[in-house]
Design an enzyme around this catalytic site. Structure first.
Site, PDB file in Angstrom:
ATOM      1  N   ASP A 298       0.826  -1.211   0.000  1.00 53.24           N
ATOM      2  CA  ASP A 298       0.000   0.000   0.000  1.00 53.24           C
ATOM      3  C   ASP A 298       0.860   1.261   0.000  1.00 53.24           C
ATOM      4  O   ASP A 298       1.821   1.364   0.769  1.00 53.24           O
ATOM      5  CB  ASP A 298      -0.882   0.046   1.264  1.00 53.24           C
TER       6      ASP A 298
ATOM      7  N   LYS B 100      -0.338  -0.578  -4.326  1.00 53.40           N
ATOM      8  CA  LYS B 100      -1.797  -0.384  -4.337  1.00 53.40           C
ATOM      9  C   LYS B 100      -2.105   1.018  -3.828  1.00 53.40           C
ATOM     10  O   LYS B 100      -1.449   1.501  -2.902  1.00 53.40           O
ATOM     11  CB  LYS B 100      -2.501  -1.426  -3.447  1.00 53.40           C
TER      12      LYS B 100
ATOM     13  N   GLU C 170      -5.592   3.947  -3.209  1.00 55.61           N
ATOM     14  CA  GLU C 170      -7.042   4.092  -3.108  1.00 55.61           C
ATOM     15  C   GLU C 170      -7.557   5.207  -4.006  1.00 55.61           C
ATOM     16  O   GLU C 170      -6.916   6.248  -4.138  1.00 55.61           O
ATOM     17  CB  GLU C 170      -7.430   4.418  -1.650  1.00 55.61           C
TER      18      GLU C 170
ATOM     19  N   GLU D 133     -13.854  -2.959  -1.570  1.00 55.81           N
ATOM     20  CA  GLU D 133     -14.055  -3.096  -0.120  1.00 55.81           C
ATOM     21  C   GLU D 133     -15.446  -2.640   0.298  1.00 55.81           C
ATOM     22  O   GLU D 133     -15.874  -1.528   0.004  1.00 55.81           O
ATOM     23  CB  GLU D 133     -12.988  -2.301   0.650  1.00 55.81           C
TER      24      GLU D 133
END
Length: 272
Positions: free
Chosen positions: A91, A121, A123, A190
């Site tokens: 992340d 990764k 968001e 998610e």
């Protein structure tokens, strides 16, 4: 009989794609340290995420926001040293990529160079398009993350299920398509309704990995400490506990304390 693909020598982004193509589900878990990552890798998961959830489970913060890029690199380095087979995705932490694509690229390159990670990764959808493009242009594989994005917790104000309303659901579909179009190799979904996960997973050619997103994602991920029952407090509906290590560990440690107090440990065989 377990059906682990242990014949795969190294799981790559290409292997992850192949699994979706042939309709085989992808197993993913988090790990944050060397010892745990060795166990997770040996047990046969395809993808290990060094999540910014380390902020919660390793450092005791309330949210994922406080963890730094240096700390993520520390955790990721330990995991990479342990892993022989799984794809290791790391992340990008809060503040290391939002709003500045040059900084996003610098952060991603540091994770790849200093930790030896295989992919990053981050968001968000349209808001992070420039950052994703910039990172991809350097040859770094990128995994997207849509739905409940914990780094935006203060904007949402709640960890409730996302994208129940049509406008948010449509934005998620558009964002997912955009992330695929610009070159992401996979997307985490998610805490969104199962029906929306199904729609996204059937629309996209790249794999989706769900957490609290129902059975229709191409793969599933859980936080290792949750799955093993090490922490007792976290009890969302989507979590299945596969062990109660909290009880096992507490009993073992209190047994040790008793043995030390009663002079049972160490005994003559345990002394030199």
């Amino acid at each position: 009989m377990s059906v682990h693909n242990l014949d795969i020598k190294r799981v790559t982004t290409h292997v992850i794609q192949e699994l979706k193509n042939k309709g085989e589900k992808i197993s993913a878990l988090t790990a944050y340290d060397y010892s745990m990552a060795r166990v997770v890798d040996a047990a046969g998961v395809e993808l290990i995420l060094v999540g910014d959830s380390a902020s919660n489970v390793m450092a005791g913060h309330e949210t994922t926001l406080p963890i730094t890029l240096d700390q993520m690199i520390y955790h990721a380095s330990a995991v990479v040293r342990a892993v022989k087979r799984a794809l290791v995705v790391v992340d990008l932490p809060f503040g290391s990529y939002q709003g500045n694509s040059s900084e996003a690229l610098r952060s991603a390159i540091r994770i790849m160079k200093e930790a030896g990670a295989h992919a990053v990764k981050l968001e968000g959808g349209l808001e992070v398009r420039e950052s994703v493009l910039r990172i991809l242009s350097a040859g770094v594989p990128v995994m997207g993350h849509l739905g409940l994005t914990p780094q935006s917790i203060y904007k949402f104000g709640t960890y409730a299920v996302r994208a129940k309303e049509e406008t948010e659901a449509q934005k998620l579909l558009d964002d997912a398509q955009m992330l695929q179009d610009i070159g992401c190799f996979s997307i985490v979904l998610e805490k969104i309704p199962a029906a929306l996960t199904k729609q996204v997973s059937e629309t996209l050619t790249i794999p989706t990995i769900g957490i609290g997103a129902g059975p229709y994602a191409d793969g599933q991920i859980l936080v290792i400490h949750d799955l093993l029952g090490i922490n007792k407090e976290f009890k969302p509906r989507f979590l299945r506990r596969y062990a109660d290590l909290h009880t096992i560990m507490t009993n073992a440690i209190s047994h040790y304390v008793d043995d030390v107090k009663s002079r049972e440990f160490p005994n003559e065989q345990e002394a030199y």
